[in-house]
Motif scaffolding. Structure first.
Motif, PDB file in Angstrom:
ATOM      1  N   GLU A 143       0.920  -1.174   0.040  1.00  0.00           N
ATOM      2  CA  GLU A 143       0.057  -0.041  -0.041  1.00  0.00           C
ATOM      3  C   GLU A 143       0.993   1.190  -0.002  1.00  0.00           C
ATOM      4  O   GLU A 143       0.724   2.385  -0.641  1.00  0.00           O
ATOM      5  CB  GLU A 143      -0.758   0.273   1.404  1.00  0.00           C
ATOM      6  N   ASN A 144       1.875   1.315   0.703  1.00  0.00           N
ATOM      7  CA  ASN A 144       2.759   2.425   1.001  1.00  0.00           C
ATOM      8  C   ASN A 144       4.030   2.479   0.034  1.00  0.00           C
ATOM      9  O   ASN A 144       4.972   3.163   0.415  1.00  0.00           O
ATOM     10  CB  ASN A 144       3.043   2.431   2.375  1.00  0.00           C
ATOM     11  N   GLY A 193      10.704   2.035  -1.328  1.00  0.00           N
ATOM     12  CA  GLY A 193       9.410   1.421  -1.583  1.00  0.00           C
ATOM     13  C   GLY A 193       9.377   0.247  -2.302  1.00  0.00           C
ATOM     14  O   GLY A 193       9.007  -0.879  -2.138  1.00  0.00           O
ATOM     15  N   TYR A 226       4.516   5.738  -1.658  1.00  0.00           N
ATOM     16  CA  TYR A 226       4.939   6.859  -0.610  1.00  0.00           C
ATOM     17  C   TYR A 226       6.239   6.536  -0.056  1.00  0.00           C
ATOM     18  O   TYR A 226       7.013   7.448   0.233  1.00  0.00           O
ATOM     19  CB  TYR A 226       3.876   6.517   0.877  1.00  0.00           C
ATOM     20  N   GLU A 249       8.600   7.709  -2.569  1.00  0.00           N
ATOM     21  CA  GLU A 249       8.736   9.316  -2.756  1.00  0.00           C
ATOM     22  C   GLU A 249       9.601   9.962  -1.720  1.00  0.00           C
ATOM     23  O   GLU A 249      10.343  10.662  -1.860  1.00  0.00           O
ATOM     24  CB  GLU A 249       7.328   9.845  -2.516  1.00  0.00           C
ATOM     25  N   LEU A 250       9.399   9.366  -0.400  1.00  0.00           N
ATOM     26  CA  LEU A 250      10.349   9.751   0.835  1.00  0.00           C
ATOM     27  C   LEU A 250      11.900   9.556   0.350  1.00  0.00           C
ATOM     28  O   LEU A 250      12.628  10.518   0.573  1.00  0.00           O
ATOM     29  CB  LEU A 250       9.986   8.794   1.816  1.00  0.00           C
TER      30      LEU A 250
END
Ligand SMILES: Nc1ncnc2c1ncn2[C@@H]1O[C@H](COP(=O)(O)OP(=O)(O)O)[C@@H](O)[C@H]1O
Ligand SMILES: Nc1ncnc2c1ncn2[C@@H]1O[C@H](COP(=O)(O)OP(=O)(O)O)[C@@H](O)[C@H]1O
Ligand SMILES: [Mg+2]
Ligand SMILES: [Mg+2]
Ligand SMILES: [Mg+2]
Ligand SMILES: [Mg+2]
Lengths: 209, 331, 331, 209
Positions: free
Chosen positions: D21-22, D39, D25, D28-29
């Motif tokens: 799910e992440n 990720g 995210y 991106e981090l």
């Protein structure tokens, strides 16, 4: 009417100014259907030609035209360099040893220039090249006793604009086939500028063949 | 426009200066010209070979100057054919008395400028032969138009003509093998992104977020069609199909393959293209004699690739394999 | 994201498949791995040399596999260190009994994965030595942090260690010359544009219309500062100043220079950079032994460059000049 | 409290779901202060680990943890692979031959995992890495008889958020120096997800150590 070295020099200077002003425009036109260097090529070559003749003294039109032709050949590059260069070289042969040109010599010189263009580029009317401006303009010059500035500029402009609807058969735009339709031919536009600056010289009284 | 340059109008001069600094063991620059020649030119007893054209295609053409390939490269302004005086200077500098072959890519500008130079050289008593490369199958081959463009396949012509010249062959022999190479080489390219002529300051054309141009030329001249992005496999298939339609190959024929990056394409992507190309050729039982993957004929910072196939016979493969020592091509 | 790929998660596999097809005379791929080794590995009587790291830096590292350079390259996912099992497989495949040198770039991931593999190999009785390349002067060199990154200077380490290994030297000797190379090489890079990891689908960072990043890493890691675009001369000066502050050179010292493109930089621009670099070095009376201009350690389709300087003594220059026959580096 | 193989399996499945799910995210981090693959790395590795254990039968927690550790080491790559892999491997030694773990064994396993992280990565608290989540969480586990789900998730979240203000000293973000301040550490976020999924398992009654 008589056209002398001073007047021809002013024309080249005026042509150079027009090309510099339109450098980005000509390049944009060439980006659309070519490789985006026509403005750069013409601006480089005409600037060199203008510098060259400004610094030199000429006894006759022939040697002026020869210097312009040689400079264009050596500095423009691409397709337009040999074409415009050859045009001026061929004209210089007609103008050799002439301090001034009367109407007939003037038309003969431009007619020789057109022959040079055709010899060098082997393009025909309708191929979407500078020939589409030169050929009708020279034909019109030949058939008119008086070369009126406004008529010259109108005709060359009209012929230049007509290239928009043509499909290119010669030059880099030919690779586009039908996709070349809808765009002005950059060399037709620079040729229009050549005749328009000639017309302007006439209007300014710099010459009146 | 973000580029590592000083003055947009000085890029060719600056580049050539840097090139001579970096490779003074191989090259020298003819004074007051944009002509790069072999350090040891003219090589006595050898036909001189000259190529050239607009700049912006590096390593073409100066990268191919050296033993076994070119004797001279004439570098025009970016994407602009060099002028006859420069070409003439190159001819004069490399002629050892055995004559000079001009390898010309089929563009109106190149054709006219090289022809004018050839006439001038002949007037001076130098033997000159010309070969015109027109390998780009994206362009319709018609006698009514200017015909096909010369693109990356030109590098094979440099290599093969150069190898034969190095063996001491005559101008007629070198010209003949160059023509044979031209007859047997076909290429086609595509672009993912445009490129920017430094002095123009903005891209030569535009492609949308998901658009590509199939059949792209190496000067930003458009190709056959704009289409939406496809997989590497599909793109390889399209380009190769067009090539194979034009260069009929039978089972067991032998070819050299060039997967050429246009300037901004990661090697990774070129190898991914080659994976499919080699698969297709294997299926057709066409034997790959050698594969060249890299940047050989670029278009400034354009992203995209071209594929070239050269059909080989024994003479061509032997000359392709022969020694070469240039900046961009070593064997 | 427009790329010549099929599946973003398959780019490394597809690339390696295409690479093996193109260069089966030089390379083979260890079955079920992303390890590329010399066709003739293990070479008996020779220390094996392995390098590797994340993919996306092509031609690094598989492009340097071959005679006179590497015996094996371990290719991780894009920008991701390869895993210990793959590195171990490479070590096992190239060890001829004389031991194996691992050339590691100083990134936490590479360090840990290569160390774990080394421990496993040693447990199997294989002699392993490690050398860590940390040539990037853009990063502060502090014992409190992870230290400097390894970037394009790594190619010199491959070349020099590979040349000595080819002569039959011992593992300790090869390790020593590799360390000496690391001590004498410094690099620094800058970026004009970002790059996009295929599986991430969007650029790793952003740069404005007129912005550049000075001191850029080769994975999109930011550098010292974002600044506005400057001339090639200024950029060359900045990078070279930083290098020379860290690698003190005296008059008459001898160096090798590498002007490295990050993936999307036209060769033209690299030569323009070199023009200034050679000018500055000449002024300082530093002698350039050889210059390498091209793409040696890239960052996908990033535009920008790095400059590397390797200070040479007689041993290093002799090894640098020695024969090498790899895809991307031939001598 | 007792934690068994089934419960641990459910945790790994839950952790994998959270990581998938992440994925974007976390990437991106990592783009902000690293190389943009965290990720992708974690999603690749956890998916493999989840597949691996779903297809296998385990008699003890130790062999389950060992499989997860080995899979992470072989599939994640980068810095996070050896780190998370080592953590699970070290925990597996504590859990060897145990069908179930009581609170003490559970805490001892996670404590061994933390030791593994520190041994492998040599980072200290404050270096802006996953250690900044692991270290305080393990300390808290050790000092609390009952591991409450809500406290575990709150604490790991808080410590994860605290990495934002730190200047990185280890890992790729260290190259940024002060420019790393103001960004969450990606590995701290994936570690938070690890503990948060553990807490969720507890809440769902899948386990209650
Ligand atoms: N064969 C030809 N005959 C006449 N004019 C031509 C021919 N080929 C090209 N041109 C003219 O040259 C122009 C392009 O010039 P330029 O852009 O400077 O050269 P290039 O095409 O080599 O980049 C075209 O717009 C066209 O008018
Ligand atoms: N030395 C270290 N000790 C502990 N954790 C670390 C260390 N170095 C990096 N990390 C963690 O790893 C994370 C990055 O993982 P990842 O992006 O997968 O690997 P890479 O940095 O190799 O690309 C960081 O956010 C940090 O939490
Ligand atoms: Mg043009
Ligand atoms: Mg042009
Ligand atoms: Mg990484
Ligand atoms: Mg990362």
């Amino acid at each position: 009417m008589l056209w002398n070295v001073e007047q021809a020099k002013k024309w080249i200077k005026r042509l150079n100014d027009k090309i510099q002003e339109n450098k980005a425009y000509l390049t944009e036109l060439d980006q659309a259907i070519g490789d985006g260097d026509h403005g750069l090529n013409m601006a480089r070559g005409l600037q060199e030609a203008a510098n060259k003749i400004a610094d030199s003294h000429y006894d006759d039109l022939g040697s002026l035209f020869k210097d312009v032709g040689m400079t264009l050949i050596a500095k423009v590059g691409g397709a337009s360099g040999p074409l415009y260069g050859t045009a001026f070289m061929k004209a210089s042969l007609v103008l050799k040893d002439r301090k001034e040109a009367d109407r007939n010599a003037f038309v003969a010189a431009f007619s020789a220039a057109l022959d040079g263009l055709k010899m060098r580029g082997k393009a025909q009317v309708g191929d979407k090249t500078m020939i589409d401006v030169w050929d009708p303009v020279i034909a019109w010059m030949k058939s008119h006793e008086t070369i009126r500035a406004n008529e010259l500029v109108d005709l060359s402009k009209e012929k230049m604009e007509d290239t928009k609807e043509l499909e290119a058969k010669k030059g880099r735009a030919a690779y586009l086939g039908k996709r070349s339709v809808g765009h002005l031919d950059p060399g037709a536009v620079s040729s229009y500028l050549l005749f328009a600056s000639l017309a302007e010289s006439f209007e300014k009284g710099e010459s009146a063949p | 426009m973000k580029k590592l340059i000083n003055d947009p109008n000085q890029v060719v001069d600056d580049m050539l200066a840097g090139m001579v600094e970096a490779h003074s063991d191989k090259l020298k620059r003819l004074p007051d010209t944009n002509v790069m020649i072999r350090k040891d030119a003219p090589v006595s007893g050898k036909v001189g070979i000259i190529s050239g054209g607009g700049s912006g295609h590096e390593p073409a053409h100066a990268g191919y100057v050296g033993k076994g390939m070119l004797d001279g490269a004439v570098c025009g302004e970016v994407f602009t054919s060099p002028t006859p005086d420069q070409i003439l200077a190159a001819i004069q500098a490399v002629d050892s008395g055995k004559g000079v072959l001009l390898i010309i890519k089929n563009y109106t500008g190149d054709m006219m400028n090289f022809e004018m130079a050839a006439e001038m050289a002949e007037a001076e008593g130098i033997q000159v032969a010309k070969v015109v490369v027109n390998d780009d199958v994206a362009v319709e081959d018609s006698t009514y138009t200017t015909g096909r463009r010369g693109i990356a396949g030109t590098v094979f012509v440099h290599k093969i003509a150069g190898a034969l010249a190095e063996q001491g062959a005559t101008l007629a022999e070198v010209e003949a093998v160059a023509k044979k190479t031209v007859e047997n080489v076909r290429s086609m390219g595509m672009a993912l992104t445009p490129c920017t002529v430094p002095a123009a300051g903005k891209p030569g054309f535009e492609l949308g977020e998901n658009e590509i141009e199939i059949g792209m030329g190496i000067h930003g001249e458009p190709g056959i069609e704009k289409t939406s992005i496809q997989s590497a496999d599909e793109i390889a298939q399209i380009l190769l199909n067009n090539i194979l339609e034009d260069l009929p190959l039978k089972e067991h024929d032998k070819v050299a393959v060039m997967i050429n990056g246009l300037g901004a394409t990661p090697l990774m992507e070129l190898y991914i293209i080659h994976k499919k190309v080699s698969e297709i050729l294997r299926e057709k039982r066409i034997h790959i004699h050698e594969t060249f993957v890299g940047e050989f004929m670029t278009s400034l910072e354009m992203a995209g690739c071209s594929i070239s196939l050269l059909k080989l016979d024994d003479q061509l493969s032997e000359l392709l394999d022969a020694q070469a020592d240039t900046i961009a091509f070593k064997k």
